[in-house]
Scaffold this motif. Sequence first.
Motif, mmCIF file in Angstrom:
data_model
loop_
_atom_site.group_PDB
_atom_site.id
_atom_site.type_symbol
_atom_site.label_atom_id
_atom_site.label_comp_id
_atom_site.label_asym_id
_atom_site.label_seq_id
_atom_site.Cartn_x
_atom_site.Cartn_y
_atom_site.Cartn_z
ATOM 1 N N ALA A 23 0.873 -1.128 -0.067
ATOM 2 C CA ALA A 23 0.062 0.116 -0.092
ATOM 3 C C ALA A 23 0.794 1.295 -0.007
ATOM 4 C CB ALA A 23 -1.130 -0.125 1.096
ATOM 5 N N ALA A 24 0.070 2.305 -0.409
ATOM 6 C CA ALA A 24 1.301 3.662 -0.636
ATOM 7 C C ALA A 24 1.422 4.296 0.647
ATOM 8 C CB ALA A 24 0.214 4.748 -1.625
ATOM 9 N N ASP A 25 0.451 4.118 1.581
ATOM 10 C CA ASP A 25 0.723 4.724 2.978
ATOM 11 C C ASP A 25 0.244 3.681 4.115
ATOM 12 O OD1 ASP A 25 -1.941 6.158 3.951
ATOM 13 O OD2 ASP A 25 -1.532 6.332 1.898
ATOM 14 N N PRO A 26 0.528 3.601 5.273
ATOM 15 C CA PRO A 26 -0.041 2.927 6.381
ATOM 16 C C PRO A 26 -1.562 3.182 6.564
ATOM 17 C CG PRO A 26 2.117 3.811 7.081
ATOM 18 C CD PRO A 26 1.839 4.570 5.667
ATOM 19 N N GLU A 27 -1.899 4.429 6.527
ATOM 20 C CA GLU A 27 -3.486 4.574 6.872
ATOM 21 C C GLU A 27 -4.275 3.854 5.834
ATOM 22 O OE1 GLU A 27 -6.732 7.590 8.715
ATOM 23 O OE2 GLU A 27 -4.517 8.283 8.253
ATOM 24 N N THR A 28 -3.910 4.029 4.419
ATOM 25 C CA THR A 28 -4.651 3.408 3.592
ATOM 26 C C THR A 28 -4.637 1.790 3.554
ATOM 27 O OG1 THR A 28 -3.951 5.048 1.894
ATOM 28 C CG2 THR A 28 -4.786 3.086 0.998
ATOM 29 N N ALA A 29 -3.458 1.322 4.043
ATOM 30 C CA ALA A 29 -3.332 -0.045 4.274
ATOM 31 C C ALA A 29 -4.429 -0.574 5.500
ATOM 32 C CB ALA A 29 -2.071 -0.438 4.490
ATOM 33 N N TRP A 30 -4.234 0.323 6.590
ATOM 34 C CA TRP A 30 -5.191 0.256 7.599
ATOM 35 C C TRP A 30 -6.734 -0.004 7.125
ATOM 36 C CZ3 TRP A 30 -8.872 3.283 10.236
ATOM 37 C CH2 TRP A 30 -9.216 2.967 11.363
ATOM 38 N N GLN A 31 -7.045 0.956 6.330
ATOM 39 C CA GLN A 31 -8.583 1.148 5.835
ATOM 40 C C GLN A 31 -8.804 -0.162 5.075
ATOM 41 O OE1 GLN A 31 -10.772 3.107 6.424
ATOM 42 N NE2 GLN A 31 -10.026 5.097 7.119
ATOM 43 N N LEU A 32 -7.887 -0.767 4.137
ATOM 44 C CA LEU A 32 -8.069 -1.894 3.352
ATOM 45 C C LEU A 32 -8.242 -3.187 4.431
ATOM 46 C CD1 LEU A 32 -8.037 -3.464 0.877
ATOM 47 C CD2 LEU A 32 -5.675 -3.746 1.066
ATOM 48 N N TRP A 33 -7.471 -3.141 5.483
ATOM 49 C CA TRP A 33 -7.322 -4.169 6.231
ATOM 50 C C TRP A 33 -8.820 -4.305 7.065
ATOM 51 C CZ3 TRP A 33 -6.862 -3.726 12.140
ATOM 52 C CH2 TRP A 33 -6.663 -4.900 12.703
ATOM 53 N N ARG A 34 -9.389 -2.984 7.590
ATOM 54 C CA ARG A 34 -10.580 -3.043 8.109
ATOM 55 C C ARG A 34 -11.658 -3.387 7.261
ATOM 56 N NH1 ARG A 34 -13.775 2.700 9.853
ATOM 57 N NH2 ARG A 34 -15.345 1.569 10.855
ATOM 58 N N GLU A 35 -11.764 -2.920 5.971
ATOM 59 C CA GLU A 35 -12.899 -3.212 5.376
ATOM 60 C C GLU A 35 -12.813 -4.783 4.665
ATOM 61 O OE1 GLU A 35 -12.265 -0.471 2.090
ATOM 62 O OE2 GLU A 35 -12.818 1.215 3.098
ATOM 63 N N THR A 36 -11.759 -5.353 4.452
ATOM 64 C CA THR A 36 -11.710 -6.722 3.891
ATOM 65 C C THR A 36 -11.971 -7.600 5.308
ATOM 66 O OG1 THR A 36 -9.941 -6.119 2.425
ATOM 67 C CG2 THR A 36 -10.164 -8.456 3.031
ATOM 68 N N ARG A 37 -11.494 -7.353 6.481
ATOM 69 C CA ARG A 37 -11.864 -8.275 7.420
ATOM 70 C C ARG A 37 -13.134 -7.965 7.935
ATOM 71 N NH1 ARG A 37 -9.459 -7.092 12.129
ATOM 72 N NH2 ARG A 37 -9.105 -9.509 12.788
ATOM 73 N N ASP A 38 -13.890 -7.017 8.098
ATOM 74 C CA ASP A 38 -15.256 -6.923 7.870
ATOM 75 C C ASP A 38 -15.953 -7.807 7.314
ATOM 76 O OD1 ASP A 38 -15.422 -5.085 10.266
ATOM 77 O OD2 ASP A 38 -15.699 -3.442 9.125
ATOM 78 N N GLU A 39 -15.800 -7.685 5.913
ATOM 79 C CA GLU A 39 -16.412 -8.706 4.953
ATOM 80 C C GLU A 39 -16.418 -10.093 5.168
ATOM 81 O OE1 GLU A 39 -15.905 -9.730 0.178
ATOM 82 O OE2 GLU A 39 -14.908 -7.944 0.963
ATOM 83 N N LEU A 40 -15.034 -10.364 5.590
ATOM 84 C CA LEU A 40 -14.632 -11.826 5.823
ATOM 85 C C LEU A 40 -15.421 -12.302 7.221
ATOM 86 C CD1 LEU A 40 -10.922 -12.003 5.184
ATOM 87 C CD2 LEU A 40 -12.819 -13.118 3.699
ATOM 88 N N PHE A 41 -15.551 -11.423 8.111
ATOM 89 C CA PHE A 41 -16.266 -11.721 9.432
ATOM 90 C C PHE A 41 -17.734 -12.027 9.332
ATOM 91 C CE2 PHE A 41 -12.399 -11.647 11.248
ATOM 92 C CZ PHE A 41 -12.210 -11.576 12.604
ATOM 93 N N ARG A 42 -18.450 -11.212 8.286
ATOM 94 C CA ARG A 42 -19.594 -10.979 8.271
ATOM 95 C C ARG A 42 -20.099 -12.287 7.143
ATOM 96 N NH1 ARG A 42 -19.420 -5.257 8.080
ATOM 97 N NH2 ARG A 42 -19.157 -5.320 5.784
ATOM 98 N N GLY A 43 -19.369 -12.660 6.424
ATOM 99 C CA GLY A 43 -19.919 -13.599 5.254
ATOM 100 C C GLY A 43 -19.142 -14.906 5.007
ATOM 101 N N HIS A 44 -17.790 -14.905 5.665
ATOM 102 C CA HIS A 44 -17.358 -16.092 5.309
ATOM 103 C C HIS A 44 -17.387 -17.371 6.269
ATOM 104 C CE1 HIS A 44 -13.795 -18.870 4.140
ATOM 105 N NE2 HIS A 44 -13.725 -17.957 2.837
ATOM 106 N N GLU A 45 -17.348 -18.532 5.424
ATOM 107 C CA GLU A 45 -17.790 -19.881 6.358
ATOM 108 C C GLU A 45 -16.717 -19.976 7.482
ATOM 109 O OE1 GLU A 45 -18.291 -24.547 5.770
ATOM 110 O OE2 GLU A 45 -18.091 -23.351 4.042
ATOM 111 N N GLN A 46 -15.582 -19.727 7.228
ATOM 112 C CA GLN A 46 -14.702 -19.809 8.396
ATOM 113 C C GLN A 46 -14.505 -18.621 9.437
ATOM 114 O OE1 GLN A 46 -12.828 -22.751 8.846
ATOM 115 N NE2 GLN A 46 -13.754 -23.558 7.083
#
Length: 209
Positions: A23-46
């Motif tokens: 990622a271009a900068d740490p906060e952009t990376a953090w936003q991606l981390w947050r959004e992706t993990r929210d998606e996985l936690f809400r919808g993934h079987e695991q």
Amino acid sequence: MNIVSLADWRRRVAELYTDIRRAADPETAWQLWRETRDELFRGHEQSPIPAERRAQYGGIPLFDYDPELRFEVDLAAPATGEVLAGEIGADGQIALRPLARTRGLAGKLGGELTLYWIEGYGGGLFLPFTDATSGNETYGGGRYVLDSIKSADLGQTDDGRLIVDFNFAYHPSCYHSEDWVYPLAPPENRLPEPVRAGERMAHSGNSNS
């Protein structure tokens, strides 16, 4: 357990951390981390969130992003201490060998942490910790910053310093469900100052969710 879905979970987490390191900068990376993990936690079987709660799960509670809690640390080796062994449920036991002590956290957080190497095939870096928020604002058993056997690896700088960014600190899955068993942070990895970054418990304040 659906092994195919587990493989998919691990693949997606590995891809996420690859994108974080690029990622271009740490906060952009953090936003991606947050959004992706929210998606996985809400919808993934695991997801560690029990299946009956996922449809209503709003997202992982996090503290606000704090650039001052991102560190590039040197490592003082070798670390002293015994190999730690613990149960990890159906996967048997895990052994954690002290690898090094960080150098660069004490000025802000009042102490340093022991970095562990996960013994066994493939190995991996492991950095668990507790701090002054543990047990009231965050899980009493601690949080993880690095667990490279699960692909949670923030990388290092060009000159070899380890990136320890507490904005990416997360609760082990056993915090979310009793179906999971994970090692807790050892006593020597307690930071005396509060680390208000990364995952928190739902009732604590200063958050983006």
